[in-house]
Design an enzyme around this catalytic site. Structure first.
Site, PDB file in Angstrom:
ATOM      1  N   HIS A  11       0.826  -1.202   0.000  1.00 11.22           N
ATOM      2  CA  HIS A  11       0.000   0.000   0.000  1.00 11.22           C
ATOM      3  C   HIS A  11       0.863   1.256   0.000  1.00 11.22           C
ATOM      4  O   HIS A  11       1.890   1.319   0.682  1.00 11.22           O
ATOM      5  CB  HIS A  11      -0.887   0.037   1.244  1.00 11.22           C
ATOM      6  N   ASN A  59      -5.989   0.950  -4.051  1.00  9.00           N
ATOM      7  CA  ASN A  59      -6.934   1.592  -3.123  1.00  9.00           C
ATOM      8  C   ASN A  59      -6.337   2.840  -2.499  1.00  9.00           C
ATOM      9  O   ASN A  59      -6.362   3.046  -1.282  1.00  9.00           O
ATOM     10  CB  ASN A  59      -7.385   0.603  -2.045  1.00  9.00           C
ATOM     11  N   ASP A  72       2.757  -6.985   1.583  1.00  7.29           N
ATOM     12  CA  ASP A  72       1.520  -6.318   1.989  1.00  7.29           C
ATOM     13  C   ASP A  72       1.820  -5.184   2.978  1.00  7.29           C
ATOM     14  O   ASP A  72       1.129  -5.026   3.989  1.00  7.29           O
ATOM     15  CB  ASP A  72       0.546  -7.328   2.600  1.00  7.29           C
TER      16      ASP A  72
END
Length: 425
Positions: free
Chosen positions: A66, A98, A313
């Site tokens: 992210h 996102n 992640d």
């Protein structure tokens, strides 16, 4: 500044050729010129580095992480993300869509690509950032994005990074994406079954008084997804595998010839529900940490090739966001700078895994899952390599991390092993 460097007597780990050897490695102008037992004939102005005790391996590849930017730059900016990746040995990092706004249209993607390009142009050895394109508008799981336009915009593949709840939509997506030949990553979880669970349901969730998320929230969704994949035939990468039963389902599907690959995250290999007794909010993950049996099954699954790769992640959050009760904390932890040393010390140094096995699932296999050519340490190949000191001790502290966030359960602890330099030709 010299154009060539000799790395003397370094331990070369190359999963592509399957070699783990002590050798001299000559690098010139960003290219590996020679890998030999002993190199004595050198170009003029060659710098020589004594690398006894160090490990040279291909750059690591992260399947999904992210970025705080755009939208939450206090968590992580693109410059800090790139620096964290470099510090951890990652030469390729794929960013989930996102962001705020999400990467669900070519214009937004182009802006972020330009920004990343401007930053990396200023660095001598930048890891390239790759961007996943969103499958649905706003990553809301309701309406398809303009998939063909995104595919032409330079994305690495398609994912929402969120579970898709509508199987009819999943079927239509896979039918449409079949012709676009881009990686597709899906995270199987039924949110209704997960409920308000904040850790994996079981004896430890009862003991700790925390709402449990049952393992069937993952396995039921995975079983349904595998049925759709078998019916449609589109290759799919299964993200964030966290249970032993999922490993079994994936193995059975691969035996049947389904076109799937799979990954678990590095923290799910090192920790399980027993660690949550500390109530450290950096252990609040999604999917949650599994039981000790789940963790053992995941490790076996990775070794046996059922689980193809390890993902990081990397999920940064600010101190304020994580300084709340465990059940109220947003799920996620950082990992780009920590994964290699912790996996090496806990799996390689203990003799549980070989160094080749670890490097394969952190470098070669993630690249394959992204349909990229893996880096290799061989004459004529670009020098996309890192130097790792498996015995270097350092403390995990805010000032020692390149990431802007420090949400990790290892904060304040001494670690053994650190990347000391990265090179990309």
């Amino acid at each position: 500044m010299t154009n060539s460097e000799l790395l003397q007597q370094v331990r070369v780990i190359d999963p592509v050729s399957g070699t783990d050897q002590i050798a001299d490695v000559l690098i010139a102008n960003g290219t590996i010129e020679a890998v030999e037992e002993n190199i004595s004939k050198l170009p003029s102005k060659t710098s020589v580095r004594d690398c006894r005790g160090l490990v040279l391996g291909p750059g690591l590849v992260d399947l999904y992480s992210h970025s705080g930017e755009p939208g939450f730059e206090e968590r992580e900016t693109l410059p800090s993300l790139i620096q964290a990746a470099r510090s951890g040995g990652f030469t390729r990092v794929a960013i989930l869509p996102n962001t705020t706004p999400p990467l669900d249209n070519p214009a937004g993607l182009a802006r972020l690509q330009r920004l990343a390009g401007d930053i990396t142009d200023k660095l001598s050895v930048p890891p390239p950032l790759y961007f996943w394109g969103a499958i649905t508008l706003g990553v809301q799981g309701q309406q398809m994005t303009e998939l063909a336009e995104l595919a032409d915009s330079g994305i690495v593949g398609f994912t929402d990074g969120q579970p898709l709840q509508n199987l009819a939509l999943v079927r239509r997506l896979l039918e449409y994406l079949k012709t676009l030949s881009k990686p597709i990553a899906l995270w199987p979880e039924y949110r209704e079954l997960a409920g308000n669970g904040v850790m994996r349901e079981g004896i430890n969730s009862i003991r700790l008084g925390l709402p449990g998320n049952p393992s069937i929230s993952e396995t039921a969704a995975l079983a349904a997804l595998l049925e759709v994949v078998e019916a449609v035939g589109t290759p799919v990468h299964i993200m964030r595998v966290s249970t032993g039963r999922s490993v079994q389902l994936i193995w059975e599907a691969k035996v049947r010839g389904l076109p799937i690959t799979a990954s678990t995250t590095w923290m799910h290999l090192l920790l399980d529900t027993e660690a949550i007794s500390s109530y450290n909010t950096s252990l609040r993950l999604s999917p949650p940490l599994g039981s000790p049996a789940d963790r053992a099954a995941l490790k076996r699954g990775v070794q046996q090739g059922i689980i193809d790769a390890i993902a990081i992640d990397h999920t940064p959050y600010s101190y304020e966001e994580k300084t709340v009760a465990f059940g109220e904390a947003p799920p996620g932890a950082i990992g780009l700078e920590l994964a290699l040393p912790l996996l090496w010390q806990n799996l390689v140094e203990t003799g549980e895994w070989s160094a080749l096995e670890l490097w394969r699932v952190l470098s070669t296999q993630p690249a394959v899952c992204l349909k990229q050519i893996p880096a290799a340490i061989a004459p004529g190949q670009p020098a996309e390599v890192i130097l790792f000191d498996p015995q270097l001790t350092w403390k995990v502290q805010k000032q020692n991390l390149k990431s802007l966030s420090y949400n990790t359960p290892w904060l304040g602890q001494d670690l053994i092993g650190r990347v000391i330099v990265g090179v990309r030709g």
